[in-house]
Design a protein around this motif. Structure first.
Motif, PDB file in Angstrom:
ATOM      1  N   SER A 105      -8.343   7.613  -3.528  1.00  0.00           N
ATOM      2  CA  SER A 105      -8.744   8.939  -4.057  1.00  0.00           C
ATOM      3  C   SER A 105      -7.869  10.014  -3.409  1.00  0.00           C
ATOM      4  O   SER A 105      -7.749  10.056  -2.165  1.00  0.00           O
ATOM      5  N   PRO A 106      -7.267  10.968  -4.180  1.00  0.00           N
ATOM      6  CA  PRO A 106      -6.416  12.011  -3.596  1.00  0.00           C
ATOM      7  C   PRO A 106      -7.263  13.094  -2.929  1.00  0.00           C
ATOM      8  O   PRO A 106      -8.390  13.371  -3.351  1.00  0.00           O
ATOM      9  N   ILE A 107      -6.728  13.656  -1.859  1.00  0.00           N
ATOM     10  CA  ILE A 107      -7.379  14.767  -1.138  1.00  0.00           C
ATOM     11  C   ILE A 107      -6.469  15.984  -1.267  1.00  0.00           C
ATOM     12  O   ILE A 107      -5.284  15.920  -0.872  1.00  0.00           O
ATOM     13  N   GLN A 108      -7.055  17.094  -1.781  1.00  0.00           N
ATOM     14  CA  GLN A 108      -6.270  18.304  -2.038  1.00  0.00           C
ATOM     15  C   GLN A 108      -6.117  19.101  -0.757  1.00  0.00           C
ATOM     16  O   GLN A 108      -7.038  19.254   0.038  1.00  0.00           O
ATOM     17  N   GLY A 109      -4.910  19.593  -0.502  1.00  0.00           N
ATOM     18  CA  GLY A 109      -4.650  20.423   0.671  1.00  0.00           C
ATOM     19  C   GLY A 109      -4.962  21.892   0.407  1.00  0.00           C
ATOM     20  O   GLY A 109      -5.310  22.298  -0.701  1.00  0.00           O
ATOM     21  N   GLU A 110      -4.798  22.719   1.451  1.00  0.00           N
ATOM     22  CA  GLU A 110      -5.121  24.135   1.348  1.00  0.00           C
ATOM     23  C   GLU A 110      -4.173  24.867   0.389  1.00  0.00           C
ATOM     24  O   GLU A 110      -4.536  25.861  -0.244  1.00  0.00           O
ATOM     25  N   SER A 111      -2.952  24.444   0.275  1.00  0.00           N
ATOM     26  CA  SER A 111      -1.971  25.135  -0.558  1.00  0.00           C
ATOM     27  C   SER A 111      -2.052  24.707  -2.017  1.00  0.00           C
ATOM     28  O   SER A 111      -1.203  25.054  -2.830  1.00  0.00           O
ATOM     29  N   GLY A 112      -3.003  23.882  -2.382  1.00  0.00           N
ATOM     30  CA  GLY A 112      -3.183  23.469  -3.757  1.00  0.00           C
ATOM     31  C   GLY A 112      -2.598  22.118  -4.089  1.00  0.00           C
ATOM     32  O   GLY A 112      -2.951  21.502  -5.086  1.00  0.00           O
ATOM     33  N   GLY A 113      -1.710  21.579  -3.273  1.00  0.00           N
ATOM     34  CA  GLY A 113      -1.171  20.239  -3.530  1.00  0.00           C
ATOM     35  C   GLY A 113      -2.086  19.159  -2.951  1.00  0.00           C
ATOM     36  O   GLY A 113      -3.191  19.424  -2.479  1.00  0.00           O
ATOM     37  N   PHE A 114      -1.573  17.926  -2.949  1.00  0.00           N
ATOM     38  CA  PHE A 114      -2.348  16.787  -2.423  1.00  0.00           C
ATOM     39  C   PHE A 114      -1.758  16.361  -1.081  1.00  0.00           C
ATOM     40  O   PHE A 114      -0.561  16.021  -0.985  1.00  0.00           O
ATOM     41  N   ALA A 115      -2.601  16.420  -0.026  1.00  0.00           N
ATOM     42  CA  ALA A 115      -2.116  16.181   1.337  1.00  0.00           C
ATOM     43  C   ALA A 115      -2.450  14.784   1.853  1.00  0.00           C
ATOM     44  O   ALA A 115      -1.834  14.315   2.815  1.00  0.00           O
ATOM     45  N   GLY A 116      -3.426  14.138   1.282  1.00  0.00           N
ATOM     46  CA  GLY A 116      -3.812  12.826   1.786  1.00  0.00           C
ATOM     47  C   GLY A 116      -4.468  11.968   0.723  1.00  0.00           C
ATOM     48  O   GLY A 116      -4.755  12.415  -0.378  1.00  0.00           O
ATOM     49  N   VAL A 117      -4.705  10.678   1.120  1.00  0.00           N
ATOM     50  CA  VAL A 117      -5.319   9.703   0.219  1.00  0.00           C
ATOM     51  C   VAL A 117      -6.444   8.999   0.966  1.00  0.00           C
ATOM     52  O   VAL A 117      -6.243   8.497   2.092  1.00  0.00           O
ATOM     53  N   LEU A 118      -7.616   9.004   0.338  1.00  0.00           N
ATOM     54  CA  LEU A 118      -8.796   8.337   0.915  1.00  0.00           C
ATOM     55  C   LEU A 118      -8.884   6.919   0.345  1.00  0.00           C
ATOM     56  O   LEU A 118      -8.864   6.727  -0.870  1.00  0.00           O
ATOM     57  N   LEU A 119      -8.990   5.937   1.276  1.00  0.00           N
ATOM     58  CA  LEU A 119      -9.134   4.516   0.890  1.00  0.00           C
ATOM     59  C   LEU A 119     -10.540   4.067   1.204  1.00  0.00           C
ATOM     60  O   LEU A 119     -11.007   4.173   2.337  1.00  0.00           O
ATOM     61  N   LEU A 120     -11.219   3.547   0.206  1.00  0.00           N
ATOM     62  CA  LEU A 120     -12.500   2.860   0.387  1.00  0.00           C
ATOM     63  C   LEU A 120     -12.288   1.411  -0.062  1.00  0.00           C
ATOM     64  O   LEU A 120     -11.861   1.171  -1.199  1.00  0.00           O
TER      65      LEU A 120
ATOM     66  N   LEU B 226       0.807  -1.208   0.000  1.00  0.00           N
ATOM     67  CA  LEU B 226       0.000   0.000   0.000  1.00  0.00           C
ATOM     68  C   LEU B 226       0.848   1.269   0.000  1.00  0.00           C
ATOM     69  O   LEU B 226       0.464   2.292  -0.600  1.00  0.00           O
ATOM     70  N   GLY B 227       1.997   1.249   0.712  1.00  0.00           N
ATOM     71  CA  GLY B 227       2.823   2.468   0.832  1.00  0.00           C
ATOM     72  C   GLY B 227       3.190   3.070  -0.508  1.00  0.00           C
ATOM     73  O   GLY B 227       2.977   4.280  -0.735  1.00  0.00           O
ATOM     74  N   PRO B 228       3.777   2.329  -1.448  1.00  0.00           N
ATOM     75  CA  PRO B 228       4.116   2.907  -2.750  1.00  0.00           C
ATOM     76  C   PRO B 228       2.892   3.401  -3.523  1.00  0.00           C
ATOM     77  O   PRO B 228       2.970   4.389  -4.266  1.00  0.00           O
ATOM     78  N   GLN B 229       1.744   2.680  -3.346  1.00  0.00           N
ATOM     79  CA  GLN B 229       0.544   3.130  -4.046  1.00  0.00           C
ATOM     80  C   GLN B 229       0.073   4.492  -3.514  1.00  0.00           C
ATOM     81  O   GLN B 229      -0.311   5.395  -4.283  1.00  0.00           O
ATOM     82  N   VAL B 230       0.067   4.675  -2.165  1.00  0.00           N
ATOM     83  CA  VAL B 230      -0.326   5.947  -1.554  1.00  0.00           C
ATOM     84  C   VAL B 230       0.624   7.061  -1.996  1.00  0.00           C
ATOM     85  O   VAL B 230       0.209   8.186  -2.355  1.00  0.00           O
ATOM     86  N   ALA B 231       1.914   6.775  -1.976  1.00  0.00           N
ATOM     87  CA  ALA B 231       2.907   7.790  -2.379  1.00  0.00           C
ATOM     88  C   ALA B 231       2.694   8.216  -3.822  1.00  0.00           C
ATOM     89  O   ALA B 231       2.829   9.410  -4.173  1.00  0.00           O
ATOM     90  N   GLU B 232       2.345   7.285  -4.704  1.00  0.00           N
ATOM     91  CA  GLU B 232       2.110   7.610  -6.108  1.00  0.00           C
ATOM     92  C   GLU B 232       0.885   8.496  -6.280  1.00  0.00           C
ATOM     93  O   GLU B 232       0.869   9.455  -7.080  1.00  0.00           O
ATOM     94  N   VAL B 233      -0.186   8.252  -5.502  1.00  0.00           N
ATOM     95  CA  VAL B 233      -1.386   9.089  -5.577  1.00  0.00           C
ATOM     96  C   VAL B 233      -1.075  10.493  -5.079  1.00  0.00           C
ATOM     97  O   VAL B 233      -1.527  11.504  -5.654  1.00  0.00           O
ATOM     98  N   LEU B 234      -0.319  10.610  -3.975  1.00  0.00           N
ATOM     99  CA  LEU B 234       0.052  11.932  -3.461  1.00  0.00           C
ATOM    100  C   LEU B 234       0.896  12.689  -4.480  1.00  0.00           C
ATOM    101  O   LEU B 234       0.789  13.920  -4.616  1.00  0.00           O
ATOM    102  N   ARG B 235       1.729  11.954  -5.198  1.00  0.00           N
ATOM    103  CA  ARG B 235       2.615  12.629  -6.148  1.00  0.00           C
ATOM    104  C   ARG B 235       1.879  13.070  -7.410  1.00  0.00           C
ATOM    105  O   ARG B 235       2.066  14.191  -7.907  1.00  0.00           O
ATOM    106  N   THR B 236       0.998  12.224  -7.918  1.00  0.00           N
ATOM    107  CA  THR B 236       0.366  12.518  -9.206  1.00  0.00           C
ATOM    108  C   THR B 236      -1.021  13.115  -9.074  1.00  0.00           C
ATOM    109  O   THR B 236      -1.545  13.724 -10.015  1.00  0.00           O
ATOM    110  N   GLY B 237      -1.655  12.887  -7.897  1.00  0.00           N
ATOM    111  CA  GLY B 237      -3.021  13.359  -7.749  1.00  0.00           C
ATOM    112  C   GLY B 237      -4.023  12.533  -8.512  1.00  0.00           C
ATOM    113  O   GLY B 237      -5.173  12.965  -8.696  1.00  0.00           O
TER     114      GLY B 237
END
Length: 708
Positions: free
Chosen positions: A150-165, A111-122
Motif C-alpha cells: 500500500s502506498p503512503i503519501q508524503g507531506e509534499s503530495g507525492g508517495f514517500a513509502g510503501v506499507l507491507l502487510l 521486492l525491490g522493483p515492486q516497491v519502486a513501482e508502487v512509489l512511482r505509480t501510487g
C-alpha cells in the motif's frame, strides 16, 4: 519525502543508540528498539524532525498484529515489527533501519522493483502464494508468501513509502503440496492396481483356457483326487490309454487300479502330497480295462483341497530296458564263459603238458631193474614238474587277485621273464613277444601279485589294440626321474621302468587323460570293462610310482610303469627253500587236515622224519585232542580251508587257550587270506614237499623257544 545523503552510512550499534523517541511509537520489542535508537546520525535524521506521515506509518507497522514492514524513500529504508523480525531469522535485528535491497539480498531482487513501482505509480497491489528462496538460518529454504503493498503519501503530495502487510503460507503450502503428491501417488497406485488386476484376470483366463485345452488334448493321463485317493476328475486320455471312461473312474479310489506290488510306494507318495510336498516323480503300474497293466510315471502337485497329477505311459521304454538288461546280462555271462573258456584252455594245455611228464615218469618208475641214474632222473622230472605246476596255479591266483598280498623286494626282470610265457598264452599265437631285459639288477619293492596283474592288464590292453595280431615288446630299464605327467612336474629319483609297447591302432590324444579312469573304455560293448588300466594306475600310485602312456595313431602305444628302485637284498634262503630233511627227534605234531589222502600222506612223511604226528580231520577233533592232553604236542600244523571252523579260526582259539603252542597253516587258496592278507601268520603254500614242511616246523619251533 526524505532523501538520504549520498555519503556512505553505517548504522549505529546498539551501544551507540540513545533514547528520545516520541511516545506515539507502538509497543513490543521493535517499539523499544525505535525508542532506544538515536536516529540523528542516520540519513533519516532526528525522530522529532520525521514527517508525520513516516511516524504515523511506522506506528501502524509496529502495532500491527501480523507481519508488517515499511519501505521508506527511494533507498527503501526497512522498518518492521516483531513478527517481521521473526520471519527474517538470524538477519534480525541488523536489517532494521537499513536499505532493504542491501540487507535482504535474497528476496530484494523480487521486492525491490515492486516497491519502486508502487512509489512511482501510487498504486498498491496484492500477491497470493508467491514462492521465494530465503536465507533465514544459515541456509537457503523455500518460503511462500501472501502479501499486499500500500502506498503512503508524503507531506509534499507525492508517495514517500510503501506499507507491507504479509502472511507466511510456507507450512500450509508445503503441507498442501505433500497432500497433493500423496493423492497423486494414491491415484497412480489405484490405477496400477486396476491395471495389474486386469492383466492378472486376463492371464488367469488365458491359463485357464490353456489348461482346459491341455486337459482335453494331452496324450498324458491327468487326474485330480482327494488326499484319500478318491478320484474326482480325469481327462479323456484315460480312455485312449487305459480304456476307462470318466464316469467309470470318478468316485473310485486310485488304489483299486494300482498293481498290488506298487501299492506301498504309491501310498507313500500320496501321503507326502497330502503334507504339501510336490512329489517330483514316482512310477507304478495301472490296470487297463482289459486286465493288463501299463507302467505310468507320475508327477504330482497338491493344492489346498486335492492332488493334481500327470502320468506318462512308459511301458514300451520299460519293456525295452528290461529286455536290454536281460540281453546285457546274457552277454556278460557269455563273456564270462568265453573268458573262462580261454583261460581254461590255456591252463589245460599247460597242465596236460605237465601231467604228461608226471604220468610218463611215474610209469617208467614202475619198471623193474631201473638203474639208479634213470630212477633219479624220473624222480627229478616229477619234482621239477610239480614245481612248474605250482608256479602256474600261483600265477592264476595272482591274476585273479586271490592270494594274500604282501609287498616284497624282487627282481623286476625275473618277474617279467617268468610271466612272458603266460602272457604269450593270453594274447594268442599271432602276437610276437619280444623281451628287452638287462642283466644288471633292477630290484623293486612292491606286491609281486599286483605287479604281475598290472603286466597282464597292460598286455591284454595291447592285444585288443592290435586286434590279436602284431608285436608286443616288454622292456625293463633304470630311470632317473618320473616324467612330467598329468598334474605333477618331473620328479628326480631312482626308478625302475617296465614298459609294454604294441603295434596297434593307437589312442586318440583326447582320450589319453581318461583311459585310466575306472569303467572308462573306448571298446565296443562286451569288449572290455574299463577296469584293467585303472588297476595299473592305482597300483603305480600306491607303490610310489607312476604310469605313463605315449601313443601315435596307426602306429601303436607304449605303457610305462615306473616303480621306486631299491637296493638288492642279501641272498638268504627263505623258510620254504628246499633243504635237506630235518630229523624230528620225537617232536609231537598235531596235523589238522580234512582231506584224508593229504592228511595220511603228511602223517606218514612226518613219521618217516622222526616226528610223532597225530591226525585230526577237522578243527573240532583237534580241539578235543588238545583238551585231553595238550602237552604231548609241540606244534600244530593245520590246513586253512576246512568245513566248519577254518584253520585261521582254529589258530585264534589255540592262541586263546594255549598261548605257548605255535601254529603253522597250509593253504592252496583262501578267500580270507586274499581279503585280509597273511601278516603275522606262518604259512606253507601247497603243494609243499616234506622237506619244506619239516624246515618250516623247525624254524617256528626255534623261534618259539627263543622267544620264551
Amino acid at each position: 519525502m526524505l532523501t538520504p545523503s549520498s555519503d556512505e552510512f553505517v548504522f549505529p550499534s546498539r551501544g551507540e543508540l540513545s533514547t528520545g523517541v516520541a511516545p506515539m511509537i507502538g509497543g513490543g520489542h521493535m517499539g523499544d528498539l525505535v525508542r532506544e535508537t538515536d536516529w540523528s546520525p542516520t540519513p533519516l535524521g532526528d525522530y522529532n524532525s520525521w514527517p508525520a506521515s513516516l511516524r504515523t506509518a511506522l506506528s501502524l507497522v509496529l502495532n500491527a498484529k501480523g507481519i508488517a514492514s515499511l519501505y521508506w524513500g527511494e533507498q527503501q529504508w526497512l522498518l518492521y515489527n516483531d513478527a517481521y523480525g521473526l520471519a527474517l531469522g538470524d538477519r534480525h535485528p541488523l536489517a532494521f533501519g537499513r536499505p532493504m535491497p542491501e540487507v535482504l539480498t535474497d528476496i530484494g531482487p523480487v521486492l525491490g522493483p515492486q516497491v519502486a513501482e508502487v512509489l512511482r505509480t501510487g498504486k498498491g497491489f496484492a500477491i497470493e502464494n508467491l514462492s521465494m528462496i530465503m536465507n533465514r538460518h544459515g541456509q537457503d529454504e523455500e518460503t511462500v508468501w501472501t502479501y499486499s503493498f500500500s502506498p503512503i503519501q508524503g507531506e509534499s503530495g507525492g508517495f514517500a513509502g510503501v506499507l507491507l502487510l504479509a502472511t507466511e503460507m510456507t507450512q500450509q503450502v508445503l503441507a498442501d503440496r505433500e497432500r497433493d503428491k500423496a493423492e497423486v501417488a494414491r491415484v497412480q497406485a489405484v490405477s496400477q492396481l486396476k491395471e495389474l488386476n486386469a492383466r492378472l484376470e486376463a492371464e488367469v483366463t488365458r491359463r485357464t483356457e490353456d489348461r482346459n485345452r491341455l486337459w482335453l488334448l494331452s496324450s498324458d493321463i491327468m487326474i485330480r483326487c482327494t488326499f484319500e485317493g478318491l478320484i474326482t476328475a480325469v481327462n479323456p486320455a484315460w480312455t485312449d490309454l487305459l480304456g476307462w471312461q470318466a464316469d467309470e473312474l470318478i468316485g473310485q479310489t486310485i488304489f483299486e487300479l494300482i498293481h498290488p506290488d506298487d501299492l506301498e510306494h504309491t501310498l507313500k507318495a500320496v501321503s507326502l502330497s497330502a503334507t504339501g510336498h510336490a512329489y517330483a516323480r514316482f512310477d507304478n503300474r495301472y490296470r487297463h480295462k482289459d486286465g493288463s497293466y501299463r507302467w505310468i510315471s507320475w508327477s504330482t502337485q497338491p493344492d489346498d483341497q486335492q492332488i493334481n497329477a500327470v502320468g506318462r505311459d512308459f511301458t514300451a521304454e520299460h519293456d525295452a530296458a528290461q529286455a536290454l538288461a536281460k540281453a546285457e546280462e546274457a552277454l556278460r555271462q557269455s563273456q564270462k564263459l568265453e573268458a573262462i573258456g580261454q583261460l581254461t584252455g590255456g591252463v589245460a594245455h599247460d597242465f596236460n603238458n605237465l601231467l604228461t611228464v608226471i604220468k610218463s615218469s611215474a610209469e617208467l618208475l614202475k619198471k623193474p631193474d631201473l638203474s639208479n641214474e634213470r630212477r633219479s632222473r624220473y624222480i627229478s622230472a616229477i619234482s621239477d614238474t610239480v614245481e612248474r605246476a605250482a608256479n602256474v596255479t600261483g600265477q592264476l591266483l595272482a591274476f585273479a587277485r586271490r592270494q594274500a598280498l604282501k609287498p616284497e623286494v624282487f627282481f623286476a626282470c625275473g618277474s617279467v621273464r617268468s610271466w612272458a610265457g603266460m602272457i604269450g598264452t593270453l594274447v594268442g599265437p599271432q602276437i610276437e613277444i619280444a623281451l628287452d631285459l638287462p642283466e644288471q639288477s633292477n630290484f623293486i619293492r612292491a606286491d609281486p601279485n599286483q605287479f604281475d596283474t598290472a603286466l597282464v592288464n597292460m598286455a591284454l590292453n595291447a592285444r585288443d589294440a592290435m586286434h590279436g595280431q602284431g608285436r608286443l615288446t616288454l622292456r625293463v630299464y633304470a630311470a632317473e626321474q618320473l616324467p612330467a605327467v598329468r598334474t605333477h612336474p618331473a620328479i628326480a629319483g631312482d626308478y625302475v621302468a617296465v614298459s609294454i609297447s604294441d603295434t596297434g591302432c593307437g589312442i586318440p590324444p583326447e582320450n589319453l587323460e581318461q583311459i585310466f579312469e575306472p569303467f572308462y573304455t573306448t571298446k565296443g560293448v562286451g569288449k572290455g570293462t574299463g577296469l584293467g588300466l585303472s588297476q595299473v594306475f592305482g597300483f603305480a600310485k600306491q607303490s610310489g610310482g607312476e604310469i605313463v602312456v605315449t601313443s601315435t595313431i596307426g602306429q601303436g602305444s607304449t605303457f610305462t610303469l615306473y616303480l621306486p628302485r631299491v637296493v638288492q637284498p642279501a641272498e638268504t634262503p627263505t623258510a620254504l627253500d628246499a633243504v635237506a630233511p630235518i630229523n624230528g627227534h620225537g617232536t609231537g605234531v598235531l596235523v589238522v587236515e580234512d582231506n584224508i589222502d593229504v592228511g595220511t600222506f603228511t602223517v606218514q612223511s612226518l613219521s618217516d622224519l622222526g616226528y610223532v604226528p597225530f591226525l585230526a580231520h577237522n578243527a573240532q577233533e583237534a580241539l578235543a585232542e588238545l583238551a585231553k592232553d595238550a602237552l604231548r604236542f609241540d606244534i600244530v600244523f593245520s590246513d586253512v580251508v576246512m568245513p566248519g571252523m577254518s584253520g585261521i579260526e582254529l589258530r585264534q582259539e589255540i592262541q586263546r587257550l594255549y598261548s605257548d603252542l605255535p601254529v603253522v597253516l597250509a593253504t592252496g587258496y583262501s578267500h580270507a587270506l586274499a581279503q585280509n592278507g597273511a601278516s603275522g601268520l606262518e604259512l606253507v603254500h601247497k603243494p609243499y614237499s616234506v622237506e619244506q614242511l619239516s624246515s618250516v616246523l623247525q624254524q617256528v619251533l626255534r623261534a618259539t623257544r627263543q622267544g620264551t
